[in-house]
Design a protein around this motif. Structure first.
Motif, PDB file in Angstrom:
ATOM      1  N   GLY A  39      39.164  39.767  39.345  1.00 20.95           N
ATOM      2  CA  GLY A  39      39.912  39.999  40.923  1.00 20.95           C
ATOM      3  C   GLY A  39      38.752  38.934  41.708  1.00 20.95           C
ATOM      4  N   HIS A  40      39.028  39.197  42.557  1.00 23.73           N
ATOM      5  CA  HIS A  40      38.240  38.553  43.844  1.00 23.73           C
ATOM      6  C   HIS A  40      36.476  39.411  44.346  1.00 23.73           C
ATOM      7  CE1 HIS A  40      41.204  34.814  44.204  1.00 23.73           C
ATOM      8  NE2 HIS A  40      42.331  36.217  44.243  1.00 23.73           N
ATOM      9  N   PRO A  41      35.995  39.345  44.643  1.00 22.64           N
ATOM     10  CA  PRO A  41      35.077  40.071  44.914  1.00 22.64           C
ATOM     11  C   PRO A  41      35.426  40.232  46.283  1.00 22.64           C
ATOM     12  CG  PRO A  41      34.464  38.176  43.562  1.00 22.64           C
ATOM     13  CD  PRO A  41      35.640  38.247  43.574  1.00 22.64           C
ATOM     14  N   VAL A  42      34.542  41.782  46.729  1.00 24.09           N
ATOM     15  CA  VAL A  42      34.781  41.676  47.731  1.00 24.09           C
ATOM     16  C   VAL A  42      33.955  40.449  49.217  1.00 24.09           C
ATOM     17  CG1 VAL A  42      34.876  44.216  47.355  1.00 24.09           C
ATOM     18  CG2 VAL A  42      32.998  43.664  48.271  1.00 24.09           C
ATOM     19  N   THR A  43      32.954  40.250  48.372  1.00 21.66           N
ATOM     20  CA  THR A  43      32.151  39.695  49.183  1.00 21.66           C
ATOM     21  C   THR A  43      32.827  38.182  49.750  1.00 21.66           C
ATOM     22  OG1 THR A  43      31.130  38.446  47.390  1.00 21.66           O
ATOM     23  CG2 THR A  43      30.030  40.643  48.778  1.00 21.66           C
ATOM     24  N   THR A  44      33.473  37.368  48.504  1.00 17.75           N
ATOM     25  CA  THR A  44      34.805  36.799  48.399  1.00 17.75           C
ATOM     26  C   THR A  44      35.639  36.688  50.558  1.00 17.75           C
ATOM     27  OG1 THR A  44      36.463  36.816  47.391  1.00 17.75           O
ATOM     28  CG2 THR A  44      33.583  35.592  46.643  1.00 17.75           C
ATOM     29  N   GLY A  45      36.058  37.011  50.874  1.00 24.26           N
ATOM     30  CA  GLY A  45      36.976  38.046  51.949  1.00 24.26           C
ATOM     31  C   GLY A  45      38.805  38.193  51.209  1.00 24.26           C
ATOM     32  N   THR A  46      39.191  38.288  52.376  1.00 22.81           N
ATOM     33  CA  THR A  46      40.327  39.104  51.328  1.00 22.81           C
ATOM     34  C   THR A  46      41.188  38.358  50.425  1.00 22.81           C
ATOM     35  OG1 THR A  46      41.416  39.450  54.474  1.00 22.81           O
ATOM     36  CG2 THR A  46      43.073  39.839  52.234  1.00 22.81           C
ATOM     37  N   ALA A  47      42.037  38.780  49.626  1.00 21.75           N
ATOM     38  CA  ALA A  47      42.100  38.332  48.266  1.00 21.75           C
ATOM     39  C   ALA A  47      43.494  37.287  48.757  1.00 21.75           C
ATOM     40  CB  ALA A  47      42.044  39.601  47.556  1.00 21.75           C
ATOM     41  N   PRO A  48      43.679  36.460  48.189  1.00 21.79           N
ATOM     42  CA  PRO A  48      45.012  35.679  48.302  1.00 21.79           C
ATOM     43  C   PRO A  48      46.468  37.366  47.930  1.00 21.79           C
ATOM     44  CG  PRO A  48      43.821  34.668  47.128  1.00 21.79           C
ATOM     45  CD  PRO A  48      43.454  36.119  47.148  1.00 21.79           C
ATOM     46  N   SER A  49      47.588  36.495  48.879  1.00 14.58           N
ATOM     47  CA  SER A  49      48.672  37.799  48.620  1.00 14.58           C
ATOM     48  C   SER A  49      49.164  38.314  47.313  1.00 14.58           C
ATOM     49  CB  SER A  49      49.486  37.552  49.902  1.00 14.58           C
ATOM     50  OG  SER A  49      50.422  36.492  49.714  1.00 14.58           O
ATOM     51  N   LEU A  50      49.426  36.565  46.678  1.00  8.24           N
ATOM     52  CA  LEU A  50      50.048  37.533  45.396  1.00  8.24           C
ATOM     53  C   LEU A  50      48.783  37.547  44.726  1.00  8.24           C
ATOM     54  CD1 LEU A  50      52.646  34.340  45.445  1.00  8.24           C
ATOM     55  CD2 LEU A  50      52.905  36.940  46.177  1.00  8.24           C
ATOM     56  N   SER A  51      48.198  37.824  44.707  1.00 12.29           N
ATOM     57  CA  SER A  51      46.906  38.409  43.641  1.00 12.29           C
ATOM     58  C   SER A  51      47.081  39.304  42.961  1.00 12.29           C
ATOM     59  CB  SER A  51      45.750  37.403  43.869  1.00 12.29           C
ATOM     60  OG  SER A  51      45.463  38.646  44.762  1.00 12.29           O
ATOM     61  N   MET A  52      46.719  39.429  41.557  1.00 10.88           N
ATOM     62  CA  MET A  52      46.716  40.827  40.973  1.00 10.88           C
ATOM     63  C   MET A  52      45.507  41.137  41.784  1.00 10.88           C
ATOM     64  SD  MET A  52      49.036  41.437  39.251  1.00 10.88           S
ATOM     65  CE  MET A  52      48.665  42.358  37.838  1.00 10.88           C
ATOM     66  N   PRO A  53      45.370  43.362  41.688  1.00 12.92           N
ATOM     67  CA  PRO A  53      43.991  43.998  42.318  1.00 12.92           C
ATOM     68  C   PRO A  53      42.840  43.918  41.309  1.00 12.92           C
ATOM     69  CG  PRO A  53      46.826  44.763  42.115  1.00 12.92           C
ATOM     70  CD  PRO A  53      46.764  43.948  41.458  1.00 12.92           C
ATOM     71  N   PRO A  54      42.307  43.498  41.824  1.00 15.61           N
ATOM     72  CA  PRO A  54      40.806  43.637  41.457  1.00 15.61           C
ATOM     73  C   PRO A  54      41.001  45.210  40.107  1.00 15.61           C
ATOM     74  CG  PRO A  54      40.398  44.999  43.174  1.00 15.61           C
ATOM     75  CD  PRO A  54      41.551  44.545  43.140  1.00 15.61           C
ATOM     76  N   ARG A  55      40.063  44.603  38.473  1.00 17.42           N
ATOM     77  CA  ARG A  55      40.599  45.360  37.572  1.00 17.42           C
ATOM     78  C   ARG A  55      39.320  45.095  36.864  1.00 17.42           C
ATOM     79  NH1 ARG A  55      45.438  43.380  33.238  1.00 17.42           N
ATOM     80  NH2 ARG A  55      44.302  42.574  31.951  1.00 17.42           N
ATOM     81  N   ILE A  56      38.514  46.067  35.886  1.00 18.98           N
ATOM     82  CA  ILE A  56      37.565  46.273  35.069  1.00 18.98           C
ATOM     83  C   ILE A  56      38.268  46.376  33.641  1.00 18.98           C
ATOM     84  CG2 ILE A  56      35.623  47.529  34.717  1.00 18.98           C
ATOM     85  CD1 ILE A  56      34.565  47.789  37.287  1.00 18.98           C
ATOM     86  N   THR A  57      38.087  45.896  32.417  1.00 14.15           N
ATOM     87  CA  THR A  57      38.785  46.295  31.592  1.00 14.15           C
ATOM     88  C   THR A  57      37.354  46.890  30.405  1.00 14.15           C
ATOM     89  OG1 THR A  57      40.696  45.027  31.674  1.00 14.15           O
ATOM     90  CG2 THR A  57      39.817  45.235  29.680  1.00 14.15           C
TER      91      THR A  57
END
Length: 102
Positions: A39-57
């Motif tokens: 995912g995109h760390p919250v410190t990098t700002g808003t994730a791109p609109s088509l990106s998957m939600p952040p996840r931990i496997t």
């Protein structure tokens, strides 16, 4: 096991846990990992609109193979989830090590 491992998660990790899906898989493809943040760390700002939600496997078999006793396994699952949540929060390996989540 996963839910018992995450009881009493400290802040700010508890709030971050609400923002991330946690998935359990038996093995990582081609690598002996305990966990992986995607995912995109919250410190990098808003994730791109088509990106998957952040996840931990969480990959159970490497941990089950290395930690035979339930208390040790539960502890490692907790450390792994907190480590990967740290990546979501923008923390690097050095800081995670200082916190005891490496």
């Amino acid at each position: 096991m996963l839910f018992r491992s995450l009881e009493d998660v400290p802040e700010p990790f508890a709030s971050a846990l609400d923002e991330v899906a946690v998935i359990v898989e038996p093995y990582a493809q081609g690598r002996p990992l305990y966990g992986l943040y995607q995912g995109h760390p919250v410190t990098t700002g808003t994730a791109p609109s088509l990106s998957m939600p952040p996840r931990i496997t969480i990959y159970m078999h490497p941990m089950v193979d290395h930690f035979r006793y339930p208390d040790e396994l539960r502890h490692q699952v907790r450390v792994t989830v907190l480590h990967e949540l740290g990546h979501h929060m923008g923390l690097g390996e050095e800081r995670l090590d200082e916190l005891g989540y490496a």
